[in-house]
Each structure stands twice: as structure tokens, then as C-alpha cells.
Design an enzyme around this catalytic site. Structure first.
Site, PDB file in Angstrom:
ATOM      1  N   LEU A   6      -2.928   4.804  -0.782  1.00 12.73           N
ATOM      2  CA  LEU A   6      -4.294   4.295  -0.936  1.00 12.73           C
ATOM      3  C   LEU A   6      -4.391   2.921  -0.266  1.00 12.73           C
ATOM      4  O   LEU A   6      -4.551   1.886  -0.920  1.00 12.73           O
ATOM      5  CB  LEU A   6      -4.653   4.217  -2.417  1.00 12.73           C
ATOM      6  CG  LEU A   6      -4.827   5.573  -3.108  1.00 12.73           C
ATOM      7  CD1 LEU A   6      -4.859   5.418  -4.629  1.00 12.73           C
ATOM      8  CD2 LEU A   6      -6.084   6.281  -2.623  1.00 12.73           C
ATOM      9  N   HIS A   7      -4.312   2.932   1.064  1.00  8.49           N
ATOM     10  CA  HIS A   7      -4.276   1.676   1.819  1.00  8.49           C
ATOM     11  C   HIS A   7      -5.535   0.838   1.597  1.00  8.49           C
ATOM     12  O   HIS A   7      -5.483  -0.243   1.010  1.00  8.49           O
ATOM     13  CB  HIS A   7      -4.117   1.968   3.317  1.00  8.49           C
ATOM     14  CG  HIS A   7      -2.886   2.715   3.675  1.00  8.49           C
ATOM     15  ND1 HIS A   7      -1.629   2.153   3.548  1.00  8.49           N
ATOM     16  CD2 HIS A   7      -2.705   3.960   4.159  1.00  8.49           C
ATOM     17  CE1 HIS A   7      -0.722   3.039   3.955  1.00  8.49           C
ATOM     18  NE2 HIS A   7      -1.351   4.144   4.316  1.00  8.49           N
ATOM     19  N   ASP A   8      -6.667   1.328   2.091  1.00  7.46           N
ATOM     20  CA  ASP A   8      -7.908   0.551   2.009  1.00  7.46           C
ATOM     21  C   ASP A   8      -8.392   0.358   0.571  1.00  7.46           C
ATOM     22  O   ASP A   8      -8.883  -0.725   0.227  1.00  7.46           O
ATOM     23  CB  ASP A   8      -8.995   1.200   2.864  1.00  7.46           C
ATOM     24  CG  ASP A   8      -8.662   1.155   4.354  1.00  7.46           C
ATOM     25  OD1 ASP A   8      -7.679   0.484   4.730  1.00  7.46           O
ATOM     26  OD2 ASP A   8      -9.388   1.790   5.143  1.00  7.46           O
ATOM     27  N   TYR A  31      -0.272  13.445   5.816  1.00  8.17           N
ATOM     28  CA  TYR A  31       0.842  12.852   5.072  1.00  8.17           C
ATOM     29  C   TYR A  31       1.962  13.861   4.840  1.00  8.17           C
ATOM     30  O   TYR A  31       3.143  13.508   4.805  1.00  8.17           O
ATOM     31  CB  TYR A  31       0.348  12.281   3.738  1.00  8.17           C
ATOM     32  CG  TYR A  31       0.026  10.814   3.820  1.00  8.17           C
ATOM     33  CD1 TYR A  31       0.947   9.846   3.439  1.00  8.17           C
ATOM     34  CD2 TYR A  31      -1.201  10.392   4.318  1.00  8.17           C
ATOM     35  CE1 TYR A  31       0.657   8.504   3.539  1.00  8.17           C
ATOM     36  CE2 TYR A  31      -1.505   9.051   4.423  1.00  8.17           C
ATOM     37  CZ  TYR A  31      -0.570   8.106   4.039  1.00  8.17           C
ATOM     38  OH  TYR A  31      -0.853   6.767   4.151  1.00  8.17           O
ATOM     39  N   THR A  37       0.824  -1.219   0.000  1.00  6.24           N
ATOM     40  CA  THR A  37       0.000   0.000   0.000  1.00  6.24           C
ATOM     41  C   THR A  37       0.853   1.261   0.000  1.00  6.24           C
ATOM     42  O   THR A  37       0.456   2.283  -0.567  1.00  6.24           O
ATOM     43  CB  THR A  37      -0.973   0.039   1.195  1.00  6.24           C
ATOM     44  OG1 THR A  37      -0.252   0.082   2.427  1.00  6.24           O
ATOM     45  CG2 THR A  37      -1.899  -1.163   1.176  1.00  6.24           C
TER      46      THR A  37
END
Length: 308
Positions: free
Chosen positions: A242-244, A230, A195
Site C-alpha cells: 500500500l505505497h500511496d 505483484y 511501504t
């Protein structure tokens, strides 16, 4: 079309992941289940309903775990990342969504759906794994009936994002994570290994706002708040990871990532609590994402996220 239960702790990247999933015809979302994590479970449920309302979608939402498996309530939430409301302070605190959560508990919904549709349901879990662990404890039969659990969590070959060892979702309930990852359920682990290779550029937010769509402006405003966090933690990145959404991307097209089969042990005591330790094992039912075609994934995400 994949049948999905989407387990969320709705903060900002959860909201982006929801929009991506809701605009992807490959996915049939049976319901959202909520958990504490980025915010308290009550706020996660409200935020999930808020996102659905902003996107003009009507899908069942079931409230779930309000505290960890064994360690009581989470004591601190990352408001510096997700805002006081969990959505970048985009919600008026006197505002409440007109949509209502469904009756019943998230854990019972998960069990009921998996048992009624054996080998058909993929669970996308992008928060602490408490609801999944509770479902396994309550009805172990579901371990052999769920098609796959795609988990945004962990940091196997890279440092954590809460401390040098642990990723936020795993450390929020390490006992639940260890239970799920040692249960034998088929898992794809979408962790910081991949991610953090993705990036939504800040310039895209102006494009979203310029569409004039209320939903796009809502997503742009909250994501701008997220990107400011961030700017502090990853100066020079010029956007946010864009983790999720990547967990959703993997559900849509597994070719976005490369994986290795591993056994995963979650450290549950001591300084390294929350660490995910991977041991290669070709027989393991856990696939750990180790690389990502970030450019192709981000392009796909951007084509979907603010569709009308």
C-alpha cells in the site's frame, strides 16, 4: 483538520489512496493536482476525475506537468502494473467522466493556495515531484510557507523497485526530486523502506465486492489487476503493498511510522540515477520513515477505504 493538496499520477494505488483520504474526516482536500508518472498526465487527470465520480465526490482537479523538469517526456509507462488505462483496465476507452478538470495549471493552484494559507497546507505527493519542483522554481517564497510535503518516494535503506537503486516516482524525474529534497521544504519521505512492509491481502477484495457497492467493486476490480502484477514480482506475498495509501496514513496519523532526520541526495547521473542517499542530520527538515506499525495502519486503511 489538515488542509491538503493531493498531487497524484493516478494509477491503482493512487486510487486507493484517494478513497482512503476522501473517507478520512481529518483531511480537508482542497484539490487534486495531476502529473505524468504511472500514466500520461492526460490519463492521470481523467483517472482522477473517474475515481471522484465513482466515489461521488466533487473536488477540484488541476492538470499539471506532462513531462520531466529537464529530460523531456517519459518514454515508457508501467502498463503491466496499472493496465492500459492506468486503473486496471476498468474504464471503457470510449467512456469519459462527466466531471471536468478545473481551469488553470496545477502549479499555479499550488502556489496560490500555499500563499493564501501560509503554514496551513500539507502537500501529499504520490507521483513524480515535477509539479512541486516547478512551483518552487516559479515562486520560491512558497518554500517557507508550506506546512509540510509528504512524499511517497525513495528507497533509502532498501533496494529500489525499478532497479537495485531507484524507486519509481523518484527515477521518473530525478532532477525534480533532487530540487525538492534539497530546497529546505519540510518533508516526510514515505519510501519503500516502509511501504514494502505493508500488505493488502487478496482476500479483502472479495469482501469489497460482496458489499454490492459500485465504488467498492470498482476498487476491487482494479486492485485485483494490481495484485496480479505483484504475483509476478513478489510471488507468495498474497496481496500488494500500500505505497500511496501509507502517505495518506502518515498525514492522518504520523504515529503510524517512525522517522529519522536525514539530508537526502538524489543521484541524477549514471547507473544509480534515481537513488536516494540518506545522511543522518538532526538539523535536517527531512524526516525519513524507517519503520511502520503495518498492522495498525492496514486495519485503519481497511476501515476507511470503502466507506459510503
Amino acid at each position: 483538520m489538515k488542509s491538503i493538496i493531493f498531487d497524484v499520477d493516478t494509477g491503482i494505488d493512487d486510487a486507493l489512496a484517494m478513497a482512503y483520504a476522501l473517507h478520512s474526516p481529518e483531511l480537508e482536500i482542497l484539490g487534486f493536482t495531476t502529473c505524468f508518472g504511472n500514466v500520461a498526465v492526460e490519463d492521470a487527470t481523467r483517472n482522477t476525475l473517474a475515481v471522484l465520480e465513482k466515489l461521488d465526490r466533487h473536488i477540484p482537479v488541476f492538470s499539471g506537468a506532462g513531462q520531466t523538469l529537464n529530460r523531456g517526456e517519459k518514454k515508457k509507462y508501467p502498463k503491466h502494473v496499472h493496465g492500459e488505462d492506468g486503473l486496471g483496465n476498468t474504464l471503457d476507452f470510449e467512456w469519459a467522466p462527466t466531471l471536468q478538470a478545473s481551469q488553470g495549471h496545477a502549479v499555479d493552484f499550488i502556489i496560490e493556495q500555499v500563499k493564501s494559507r501560509p503554514d496551513e497546507i500539507t502537500i501529499i505527493a504520490v507521483g513524480p515531484l515535477t509539479n512541486i519542483a516547478l512551483a518552487i522554481k516559479k515562486d520560491p517564497e512558497i518554500m517557507s510557507l508550506v506546512k509540510e510535503v509528504i512524499i511517497m518516494g525513495g528507497a533509502v535503506k532498501v533496494p529500489g523497485n525499478v532497479n537495485p537503486y531507484a524507486e519509481a516516482n523518484i527515477i521518473s524525474d530525478p532532477d525534480a526530486a533532487d530540487l525538492v529534497l534539497s530546497s529546505g521544504v519540510p518533508v516526510t519521505l514515505v519510501g519503500l523502506d516502509v511501504t514494502m512492509q505493508t500488505c493488502l491481502p487478496k482476500s479483502k477484495l472479495d469482501e469489497w465486492s460482496a458489499t454490492g457497492k459500485e465504488s467498492a467493486q470498482f476498487l476491487a476490480e482494479m486492485t485485483n489487476y494490481y495484485m496480479k502484477a505483484y504475483d509476478s514480482s513478489h510471488p507468495g506475498l498474497g496481496g500488494c503493498a500500500l505505497h500511496d495509501p501509507l502517505a495518506v496514513g502518515v498525514a492522518i496519523d504520523s504515529d503510524f511510522v517512525s522517522t529519522e532526520s536525514m539530508n537526502i541526495k538524489v543521484v541524477t547521473e549514471g547507473e544509480e540515477t534515481g537513488r536516494t542517499i540518506g545522511q543522518p542530520d538532526s538539523e535536517s527538515r527531512i524526516r525519513v520513515c524507517t519503520d511502520v506499525d503495518a498492522a495498525r495502519f492496514v486495519k485503519h486503511f481497511l476501515e476507511r477505504v470503502i466507506r459510503s
